[in-house]
Design a protein around this motif. Structure first.
Motif, mmCIF file in Angstrom:
data_model
loop_
_atom_site.group_PDB
_atom_site.id
_atom_site.type_symbol
_atom_site.label_atom_id
_atom_site.label_comp_id
_atom_site.label_asym_id
_atom_site.label_seq_id
_atom_site.Cartn_x
_atom_site.Cartn_y
_atom_site.Cartn_z
ATOM 1 N N THR A 12 -20.796 -22.070 5.446
ATOM 2 C CA THR A 12 -21.668 -23.280 4.910
ATOM 3 C C THR A 12 -22.657 -23.037 3.898
ATOM 4 O OG1 THR A 12 -21.389 -24.212 7.254
ATOM 5 C CG2 THR A 12 -22.986 -25.305 5.818
ATOM 6 N N ARG A 63 -30.375 -26.383 10.876
ATOM 7 C CA ARG A 63 -29.625 -27.659 10.879
ATOM 8 C C ARG A 63 -28.484 -27.473 11.951
ATOM 9 N NH1 ARG A 63 -28.533 -28.249 6.332
ATOM 10 N NH2 ARG A 63 -26.514 -27.837 6.065
ATOM 11 N N THR A 64 -27.742 -26.355 11.737
ATOM 12 C CA THR A 64 -26.590 -25.980 12.442
ATOM 13 C C THR A 64 -27.119 -25.817 14.179
ATOM 14 O OG1 THR A 64 -25.586 -24.787 10.691
ATOM 15 C CG2 THR A 64 -24.321 -24.661 12.747
ATOM 16 N N SER A 108 -24.077 -18.459 5.958
ATOM 17 C CA SER A 108 -24.522 -19.307 4.940
ATOM 18 C C SER A 108 -25.076 -18.388 3.750
ATOM 19 C CB SER A 108 -25.554 -20.307 5.611
ATOM 20 O OG SER A 108 -26.684 -19.450 6.091
ATOM 21 N N SER A 130 -29.093 -27.414 15.839
ATOM 22 C CA SER A 130 -29.238 -28.689 16.444
ATOM 23 C C SER A 130 -27.873 -29.517 16.536
ATOM 24 C CB SER A 130 -30.135 -29.487 15.472
ATOM 25 O OG SER A 130 -30.257 -31.115 15.829
ATOM 26 N N GLU A 131 -27.112 -29.327 15.522
ATOM 27 C CA GLU A 131 -25.617 -29.840 15.386
ATOM 28 C C GLU A 131 -24.740 -29.520 16.611
ATOM 29 O OE1 GLU A 131 -25.518 -31.500 10.736
ATOM 30 O OE2 GLU A 131 -24.552 -29.619 11.240
ATOM 31 N N GLN A 132 -24.768 -28.093 16.768
ATOM 32 C CA GLN A 132 -23.765 -27.471 17.623
ATOM 33 C C GLN A 132 -24.631 -27.190 18.805
ATOM 34 O OE1 GLN A 132 -20.693 -26.374 16.937
ATOM 35 N NE2 GLN A 132 -20.843 -27.080 14.879
ATOM 36 N N SER A 133 -25.650 -27.712 19.213
ATOM 37 C CA SER A 133 -26.228 -27.646 20.563
ATOM 38 C C SER A 133 -26.476 -26.179 20.871
ATOM 39 C CB SER A 133 -25.482 -28.276 21.779
ATOM 40 O OG SER A 133 -25.247 -29.734 21.015
#
Length: 288
Positions: free
Chosen positions: A233, A243-244, A203, A246-249
C-alpha cells in the motif's frame, strides 16, 4: 533456560504496571522464558524536604541541618524500597497466576535508561508501559522515558497500552530494510506469535523491488507455518499503518526503529509520537 532468554518487565508504581505485567507474563509464557520485574527508584532533586534553608546559619546549625536532611533522605529511601518490595511481590503473584513459568523481581536505584542499558545483556525482550506514573492524568500522553529507553537499548522493546488484550492478529510494518528483514526472521523463528495470523504491510514510497521484498518476507513467514496476508500500500507510512491497524483489527504491531528507511523518521521525532498515539490501544514491538 538461561538469563539470555529472559523477559524483562520495567515497572513503576502506577496502575499501568498491571498491564505491563499481563503482557510480560503472556510473552514469557509463549516463549517459555523466565520473567523478571525491574523497579528502578529514581532520585529526583525536587523531592527534597521543601523547607526554605536560605540565609546564613552557623556551623553547628549547618551540621544539624545536614544530619536531619540525611536522616530524612535515608527514611524516604527505606520507605521507597519497602513499598517497592510489596508492589513487586504483588506483580509476581499476578504473573504466576497468568501462567509465567519462572518469575523474579529486582529493585535498583538510578536513572531508568542507564539502568536498563546496564541490564540488557541478558534480555531477550523488554516490556515497557507506554505511559507511567507521570502520565496518570493525561490519557494520550506518552511516558517521558519511552523514547530515551528505546534509543538506549539494542533489544526488542514491547511498548504496551494501559489495558490488556491477548493478541490474536499481528501486523508487521515491513520496509525491506535490514532491521525489518531481521524482524521477519525473528518472528519466523520465535514462538512468541506462533499460530497467530500475520498481516504483512509494506508502505511508504513506491520502489521497484517492493514486490520482490514483500514476497521474500511472506515466503519466509509461510515456511515457518504462519498464515500471511501481504499488503502493498503506497503512501505516507504513518497514515497507512494507522489506517490498516483499524481496518484489519490488528491488536499487536511489529515495526523497526532507527533503520535507514522510510520508517526511520517514525522513530526520530514527532511522527513516532503521533503514530504511537494513534495506535495507543494496541501494543507495539519495536525492533532494533
Amino acid at each position: 533456560m538461561t538469563d539470555q532468554d529472559k523477559v524483562l518487565a520495567c515497572v513503576d508504581r502506577s496502575h499501568f504496571a498491571d498491564c505491563v505485567a499481563d503482557y510480560a507474563a503472556w510473552a514469557a509464557r509463549r516463549m517459555d522464558a523466565p520473567l523478571e520485574f525491574l523497579h528502578v527508584i529514581e532520585r529526583h532533586p525536587e523531592q527534597g524536604s521543601g523547607d526554605d534553608h536560605s540565609g546564613t546559619i552557623g556551623i553547628d546549625a549547618q551540621e544539624k541541618l545536614l544530619t536531619r536532611l540525611s536522616t530524612e533522605d535515608e527514611a524516604r529511601t527505606r520507605s521507597a524500597r519497602e513499598q517497592g518490595r510489596i508492589f513487586l511481590n504483588l506483580l509476581r503473584e499476578r504473573a504466576v497466576t497468568a501462567g509465567a513459568p519462572h518469575v523474579d523481581v529486582r529493585q535498583r536505584h538510578g536513572e531508568l535508561a542507564e539502568t536498563l542499558a546496564e541490564q540488557e545483556h541478558g534480555v531477550r525482550l523488554l516490556v515497557l508501559g507506554r505511559r507511567g506514573a507521570g502520565a496518570e492524568g493525561a490519557p494520550r500522553e506518552l511516558g517521558r522515558n519511552l523514547e530515551r529507553v528505546v534509543r538506549a537499548l539494542h533489544k526488542p522493546v514491547l511498548t504496551v497500552p494501559d489495558h490488556f488484550k491477548e493478541p490474536q492478529r499481528v501486523m508487521i510494518a515491513f520496509d525491506g530494510g535490514i532491521v525489518t528483514r531481521r524482524g521477519v526472521e525473528m518472528v519466523a523463528g520465535s514462538p512468541l506469535f506462533r499460530g497467530l495470523p500475520i498481516v504483512l504491510l509494506m508502505s511508504g514510497k513506491e520502489r521497484q523491488d517492493a514486490r520482490k521484498q514483500l514476497d521474500w518476507a511472506s515466503t519466509t513467514l509461510q515456511a515457518a507455518g504462519f498464515g500471511v496476508t501481504a499488503l502493498l500500500t503506497p503512501g505516507d507510512a504513518e497514515g497507512v499503518i494507522a489506517r490498516t491497524v483499524s481496518e484489519q483489527s490488528i491488536d499487536m504491531l511489529v515495526m523497526g526503529s532507527f533503520g535507514h528507511s522510510s520508517l526511520r523518521s517514525l522513530l526520530l521525532g514527532s511522527k513516532t509520537v503521533d503514530l504511537l498515539r494513534r495506535a495507543s490501544t494496541i501494543p507495539t514491538l519495536l525492533l532494533r
